[in-house]
Design a protein around this motif. Sequence first.
Motif, PDB file in Angstrom:
ATOM      1  N   THR A 140     -12.345 -23.313 -22.360  1.00 20.14           N
ATOM      2  CA  THR A 140     -11.732 -24.428 -22.326  1.00 20.14           C
ATOM      3  C   THR A 140     -11.964 -25.113 -20.937  1.00 20.14           C
ATOM      4  O   THR A 140     -12.288 -24.545 -20.066  1.00 20.14           O
ATOM      5  CB  THR A 140     -10.111 -24.456 -22.018  1.00 20.14           C
ATOM      6  OG1 THR A 140      -9.366 -25.463 -21.816  1.00 20.14           O
ATOM      7  CG2 THR A 140      -9.688 -23.191 -20.987  1.00 20.14           C
ATOM      8  N   HIS A 150      -6.370 -22.048 -25.047  1.00 11.81           N
ATOM      9  CA  HIS A 150      -6.957 -21.790 -26.400  1.00 11.81           C
ATOM     10  C   HIS A 150      -5.756 -21.653 -27.397  1.00 11.81           C
ATOM     11  O   HIS A 150      -4.839 -20.947 -27.140  1.00 11.81           O
ATOM     12  CB  HIS A 150      -7.558 -20.309 -26.545  1.00 11.81           C
ATOM     13  CG  HIS A 150      -8.186 -20.066 -27.806  1.00 11.81           C
ATOM     14  ND1 HIS A 150      -9.363 -19.337 -27.937  1.00 11.81           N
ATOM     15  CD2 HIS A 150      -8.225 -20.444 -29.153  1.00 11.81           C
ATOM     16  CE1 HIS A 150      -9.767 -19.024 -29.173  1.00 11.81           C
ATOM     17  NE2 HIS A 150      -9.073 -20.049 -29.711  1.00 11.81           N
ATOM     18  N   ILE A 192      -8.890 -30.607 -28.638  1.00 10.79           N
ATOM     19  CA  ILE A 192     -10.196 -30.625 -28.331  1.00 10.79           C
ATOM     20  C   ILE A 192     -10.588 -31.788 -27.281  1.00 10.79           C
ATOM     21  O   ILE A 192     -10.960 -31.706 -26.070  1.00 10.79           O
ATOM     22  CB  ILE A 192     -11.471 -30.843 -29.270  1.00 10.79           C
ATOM     23  CG1 ILE A 192     -11.569 -29.558 -29.894  1.00 10.79           C
ATOM     24  CG2 ILE A 192     -12.708 -31.255 -29.030  1.00 10.79           C
ATOM     25  CD1 ILE A 192     -12.057 -28.262 -29.368  1.00 10.79           C
ATOM     26  N   ASP A 211      -9.638 -25.329 -26.244  1.00  9.92           N
ATOM     27  CA  ASP A 211     -10.435 -24.590 -27.342  1.00  9.92           C
ATOM     28  C   ASP A 211      -9.353 -24.583 -28.332  1.00  9.92           C
ATOM     29  O   ASP A 211      -8.153 -24.324 -28.160  1.00  9.92           O
ATOM     30  CB  ASP A 211     -10.632 -23.046 -26.977  1.00  9.92           C
ATOM     31  CG  ASP A 211     -11.807 -23.259 -25.692  1.00  9.92           C
ATOM     32  OD1 ASP A 211     -12.757 -24.173 -25.484  1.00  9.92           O
ATOM     33  OD2 ASP A 211     -11.671 -22.069 -24.858  1.00  9.92           O
ATOM     34  N   THR A 238      -9.230 -22.923 -32.434  1.00  9.56           N
ATOM     35  CA  THR A 238      -9.628 -22.426 -33.559  1.00  9.56           C
ATOM     36  C   THR A 238      -8.720 -22.598 -34.723  1.00  9.56           C
ATOM     37  O   THR A 238      -7.443 -22.407 -34.591  1.00  9.56           O
ATOM     38  CB  THR A 238      -9.814 -21.051 -33.276  1.00  9.56           C
ATOM     39  OG1 THR A 238     -10.335 -20.587 -32.251  1.00  9.56           O
ATOM     40  CG2 THR A 238     -10.256 -20.098 -34.635  1.00  9.56           C
ATOM     41  N   TYR A 271     -18.124 -25.815 -37.062  1.00  7.96           N
ATOM     42  CA  TYR A 271     -19.309 -26.117 -36.342  1.00  7.96           C
ATOM     43  C   TYR A 271     -18.911 -27.324 -35.454  1.00  7.96           C
ATOM     44  O   TYR A 271     -19.871 -27.630 -34.500  1.00  7.96           O
ATOM     45  CB  TYR A 271     -20.312 -26.470 -37.250  1.00  7.96           C
ATOM     46  CG  TYR A 271     -20.797 -25.737 -38.311  1.00  7.96           C
ATOM     47  CD1 TYR A 271     -21.386 -24.418 -37.660  1.00  7.96           C
ATOM     48  CD2 TYR A 271     -20.377 -25.671 -39.633  1.00  7.96           C
ATOM     49  CE1 TYR A 271     -22.041 -23.567 -38.850  1.00  7.96           C
ATOM     50  CE2 TYR A 271     -20.848 -24.670 -40.658  1.00  7.96           C
ATOM     51  CZ  TYR A 271     -21.688 -23.825 -40.048  1.00  7.96           C
ATOM     52  OH  TYR A 271     -21.873 -22.725 -41.101  1.00  7.96           O
ATOM     53  N   HIS A 272     -17.774 -27.444 -35.235  1.00  6.07           N
ATOM     54  CA  HIS A 272     -17.279 -28.583 -34.273  1.00  6.07           C
ATOM     55  C   HIS A 272     -17.381 -27.833 -32.841  1.00  6.07           C
ATOM     56  O   HIS A 272     -17.181 -26.790 -32.411  1.00  6.07           O
ATOM     57  CB  HIS A 272     -15.925 -29.066 -34.402  1.00  6.07           C
ATOM     58  CG  HIS A 272     -15.653 -30.187 -33.666  1.00  6.07           C
ATOM     59  ND1 HIS A 272     -15.800 -31.546 -34.110  1.00  6.07           N
ATOM     60  CD2 HIS A 272     -14.784 -30.455 -32.527  1.00  6.07           C
ATOM     61  CE1 HIS A 272     -15.283 -32.464 -33.010  1.00  6.07           C
ATOM     62  NE2 HIS A 272     -14.764 -31.972 -32.259  1.00  6.07           N
ATOM     63  N   ARG A 273     -17.830 -28.874 -31.856  1.00  6.70           N
ATOM     64  CA  ARG A 273     -17.950 -28.372 -30.530  1.00  6.70           C
ATOM     65  C   ARG A 273     -17.859 -29.813 -29.613  1.00  6.70           C
ATOM     66  O   ARG A 273     -17.909 -30.827 -30.113  1.00  6.70           O
ATOM     67  CB  ARG A 273     -19.619 -28.038 -30.355  1.00  6.70           C
ATOM     68  CG  ARG A 273     -19.938 -26.766 -31.045  1.00  6.70           C
ATOM     69  CD  ARG A 273     -19.246 -25.489 -30.551  1.00  6.70           C
ATOM     70  NE  ARG A 273     -19.465 -24.360 -31.294  1.00  6.70           N
ATOM     71  CZ  ARG A 273     -18.990 -23.819 -32.430  1.00  6.70           C
ATOM     72  NH1 ARG A 273     -17.943 -24.454 -32.901  1.00  6.70           N
ATOM     73  NH2 ARG A 273     -19.449 -22.844 -32.969  1.00  6.70           N
ATOM     74  N   ARG A 306     -16.180 -26.827 -24.343  1.00  8.24           N
ATOM     75  CA  ARG A 306     -14.766 -26.358 -25.349  1.00  8.24           C
ATOM     76  C   ARG A 306     -15.477 -25.758 -26.613  1.00  8.24           C
ATOM     77  O   ARG A 306     -16.583 -26.250 -27.094  1.00  8.24           O
ATOM     78  CB  ARG A 306     -13.927 -27.611 -25.639  1.00  8.24           C
ATOM     79  CG  ARG A 306     -13.084 -28.011 -24.599  1.00  8.24           C
ATOM     80  CD  ARG A 306     -12.749 -29.572 -24.561  1.00  8.24           C
ATOM     81  NE  ARG A 306     -14.079 -30.382 -24.126  1.00  8.24           N
ATOM     82  CZ  ARG A 306     -14.280 -31.486 -24.283  1.00  8.24           C
ATOM     83  NH1 ARG A 306     -13.241 -32.237 -24.970  1.00  8.24           N
ATOM     84  NH2 ARG A 306     -15.212 -31.985 -24.005  1.00  8.24           N
ATOM     85  N   THR A 307     -14.579 -25.081 -27.090  1.00 12.96           N
ATOM     86  CA  THR A 307     -15.357 -24.502 -28.515  1.00 12.96           C
ATOM     87  C   THR A 307     -13.945 -24.509 -29.616  1.00 12.96           C
ATOM     88  O   THR A 307     -12.911 -24.928 -29.199  1.00 12.96           O
ATOM     89  CB  THR A 307     -15.398 -22.681 -28.288  1.00 12.96           C
ATOM     90  OG1 THR A 307     -14.083 -22.319 -27.816  1.00 12.96           O
ATOM     91  CG2 THR A 307     -16.436 -22.500 -27.349  1.00 12.96           C
ATOM     92  N   ALA A 308     -14.483 -24.929 -30.789  1.00 14.30           N
ATOM     93  CA  ALA A 308     -13.741 -24.763 -31.853  1.00 14.30           C
ATOM     94  C   ALA A 308     -14.128 -23.876 -32.782  1.00 14.30           C
ATOM     95  O   ALA A 308     -14.533 -22.573 -32.371  1.00 14.30           O
ATOM     96  CB  ALA A 308     -14.098 -26.398 -32.555  1.00 14.30           C
ATOM     97  N   GLY A 309     -13.961 -23.958 -34.112  1.00 19.16           N
ATOM     98  CA  GLY A 309     -14.264 -22.838 -35.026  1.00 19.16           C
ATOM     99  C   GLY A 309     -13.291 -22.618 -35.893  1.00 19.16           C
ATOM    100  O   GLY A 309     -12.093 -22.966 -35.657  1.00 19.16           O
TER     101      GLY A 309
END
Length: 187
Positions: free
Chosen positions: A2, A106, A126, A131, A133, A165-167, A171-174
């Motif tokens: 994050t 997150h 996001i 982050d 998920t 696959y989002h980014r 930050r991360t997604a998934g």
Amino acid sequence: MTTLTDRPNAALIVIDVQNNIVAEAHDRDQVVANIATLVDRARESGVPVVWVQHSSDEHLPRGTEGWQFVKELVQRTAEPVVHKRWADSFEETDLERVLADRGIGHLWVTGAQTDECIRSTLHGAIARGYDATLVSDAHTTEDTSEYGAPTPDKVIAHTNLYWQYHRAPGRTAGTQPTAEVNFKIAG
């Protein structure tokens, strides 16, 4: 990780799993069972569970039976409930304060409706630096194909595909299925 500083914690977000919202939802019973499993697992791991509850004056009045969370999910008194009127759970709510007070950066996202409140909240998270998920088998939607939308199974599959696959910078997604969610290593 994050982009929010000093936010090492994670939370399970349960969005709009209310009687009228999921009454006709695709694979309702299995999705609710998966969410119940995640709620239990989060509690066992000491991960906060944050409940989001939608209302509207015309279609889902506050306090009615249809507005209540489904009977299979029991919100504990100490667990915060965020009341919303818009698709994005962050819009005109206290969700950001609830998360900030707990050092949460997150989010594990579950609930309904996939094509409205789930997607809006994921993007809202996001965009705000979280982050996010999506638990791939713990969200659902009703069938609106008569209005030109894809069938619910396709809406859910498509949302899982693009969120996997989002980014965004920093930050991360998934996505992750219920069976693979491990709150002990989340953060």
